[in-house]
Design a protein around this motif. Structure first.
Motif, PDB file in Angstrom:
ATOM      1  N   ARG A   1       3.409   7.935  -0.462  1.00 56.87           N
ATOM      2  CA  ARG A   1       3.186   6.489  -0.288  1.00 56.87           C
ATOM      3  C   ARG A   1       4.327   5.891   0.512  1.00 56.87           C
TER       4      ARG A   1
ATOM      5  N   LEU B   1       2.369  -0.201   1.143  1.00 58.74           N
ATOM      6  CA  LEU B   1       2.637  -1.552   0.657  1.00 58.74           C
ATOM      7  C   LEU B   1       3.583  -2.213   1.648  1.00 58.74           C
TER       8      LEU B   1
ATOM      9  N   HIS C   1      -4.923   2.074   4.906  1.00 54.09           N
ATOM     10  CA  HIS C   1      -4.916   1.738   3.475  1.00 54.09           C
ATOM     11  C   HIS C   1      -3.618   0.996   3.171  1.00 54.09           C
TER      12      HIS C   1
ATOM     13  N   ARG D   1      -1.616  -2.874   1.588  1.00 52.85           N
ATOM     14  CA  ARG D   1      -1.641  -4.183   0.919  1.00 52.85           C
ATOM     15  C   ARG D   1      -0.443  -4.982   1.397  1.00 52.85           C
TER      16      ARG D   1
ATOM     17  N   ASP E   1       7.275  -2.230  -8.269  1.00 57.88           N
ATOM     18  CA  ASP E   1       6.970  -1.531  -9.524  1.00 57.88           C
ATOM     19  C   ASP E   1       5.464  -1.488  -9.778  1.00 57.88           C
ATOM     20  N   GLU E   2       4.776  -2.575  -9.457  1.00 52.52           N
ATOM     21  CA  GLU E   2       3.318  -2.605  -9.630  1.00 52.52           C
ATOM     22  C   GLU E   2       2.646  -1.560  -8.738  1.00 52.52           C
ATOM     23  N   PHE E   3       3.151  -1.431  -7.529  1.00 53.14           N
ATOM     24  CA  PHE E   3       2.608  -0.439  -6.594  1.00 53.14           C
ATOM     25  C   PHE E   3       2.857   0.970  -7.107  1.00 53.14           C
TER      26      PHE E   3
ATOM     27  N   ALA F   1       3.200   1.824 -10.256  1.00 50.30           N
ATOM     28  CA  ALA F   1       2.382   2.024 -11.445  1.00 50.30           C
ATOM     29  C   ALA F   1       0.918   2.255 -11.116  1.00 50.30           C
ATOM     30  N   ALA F   2       0.490   1.737  -9.959  1.00 46.81           N
ATOM     31  CA  ALA F   2      -0.912   1.853  -9.572  1.00 46.81           C
ATOM     32  C   ALA F   2      -1.270   3.234  -9.065  1.00 46.81           C
ATOM     33  N   GLY F   3      -0.289   4.106  -8.898  1.00 46.48           N
ATOM     34  CA  GLY F   3      -0.560   5.438  -8.399  1.00 46.48           C
ATOM     35  C   GLY F   3      -1.087   5.383  -6.980  1.00 46.48           C
ATOM     36  N   ASP F   4      -2.240   5.960  -6.745  1.00 44.69           N
ATOM     37  CA  ASP F   4      -2.824   6.000  -5.411  1.00 44.69           C
ATOM     38  C   ASP F   4      -3.659   4.773  -5.086  1.00 44.69           C
ATOM     39  N   ALA F   5      -3.668   3.798  -5.973  1.00 39.68           N
ATOM     40  CA  ALA F   5      -4.484   2.613  -5.731  1.00 39.68           C
ATOM     41  C   ALA F   5      -3.911   1.783  -4.591  1.00 39.68           C
TER      42      ALA F   5
END
Length: 267
Positions: free
Chosen positions: A123, A209, A233, A235, A259-261, A263-267
């Motif tokens: 990522r 991200l 892909h 955000r 941190d949210e990114f 935690a979301a893994g591959d989302a």
């Protein structure tokens, strides 16, 4: 938890060594600094090291390190860092790149095709990155602006963060000048971008991200939105009341987004 990184030097080949700080354990996170050097992203490294393996290298030619004559472009630096990942045998790597570090991170992802097609990079996190061309959104030139002008463009609260270089010890002033000279070589022609990078970013198939301090006038929010839109892909995550280094001006908000990114893994 206290932050006590270990300093390592890894020789990639004769004449090219990378100095890096390492702390924590877990998923590897490579943190790439901008023109101001490693101090500008030390807070990111400290935060990341609480839950992951933080690796903070110094770009060749910065902070007194050697830059071989064949390290001339961002692509050259990216290739060197991919070699470092190979040397350390790191996989599932997240790269966080600030400013020119975001450009290097993007180029690394484009070059990450070795090892039988198995990617090492999982990522990307780009923080107010440079590297692409956007019509009508020119990149501010720090060599023209000067220190105070750069602070005015880079910070939401420039008076809070501006440090007059003339007030620094002579050794530190010399290092800052050397850092700027290295940046001029690596990213100076064409200035702070690759004319072909924006079109190439669609080839990157990992999540990205793009974090952006909304008050940045070095590279504007519109520039950042164009950067994010170039990925397949991605955000876009704006940070209000922050400029070119949102992790310095708004660390709580910036780290929460990152941190949210994570935690979301591959989302």
């Amino acid at each position: 938890m206290s932050y006590a990184p270990e300093t390592h030097i890894t020789e990639l080949r004769p004449g090219l060594s990378i100095t890096y700080e390492q702390a924590g354990q877990g998923q590897p996170v490579l943190i790439l600094h901008g023109g101001g050097g490693t101090a500008t992203v030390a807070g990111i490294a400290r935060h990341v090291s609480a839950n992951a393996l933080s690796i903070l290298p110094t770009h060749p030619g910065w902070n007194g390190t050697a830059r071989p004559d064949d390290i001339q472009t961002v692509a050259d630096v990216a290739k060197a860092y991919l070699t470092l990942l190979d040397k350390l045998d790191l996989r599932n790597v997240v790269i966080i790149g600030s400013s020119i570090g975001g450009w290097i991170a993007s180029e690394m992802a484009l070059q990450d095709t070795a090892d039988g097609g198995k990617q090492r990079i999982a990522r990307l996190v780009l923080v107010n990155a440079v590297g692409i061309h956007v019509d009508g959104e020119p990149i501010a030139d720090p060599f023209v602006l000067g220190p105070r002008g750069l602070a005015e463009h880079a910070f939401h609260e420039p008076d809070k963060f501006f440090i007059d270089p003339s007030s620094l010890p002579a050794e530190q002033q010399a290092m800052q000048r050397a850092n700027m000279a290295s940046m001029r070589v690596i990213a100076g022609a064409p200035f702070m971008h690759d004319p072909h990078l924006r079109a190439r970013l669609q080839q990157i198939n990992i999540p990205a991200l793009v974090v952006w301090g909304q008050s940045d006038r070095v590279v504007t929010t519109a520039y950042g939105q164009a950067f994010a839109a170039a990925f397949a892909h991605s955000r876009f995550a704006p940070v209000p009341l922050a400029g070119h280094l949102p992790h310095l001006e708004q660390p709580v908000k910036t780290f929460a987004i990152i941190d949210e990114f994570f935690a979301a893994g591959d989302a």
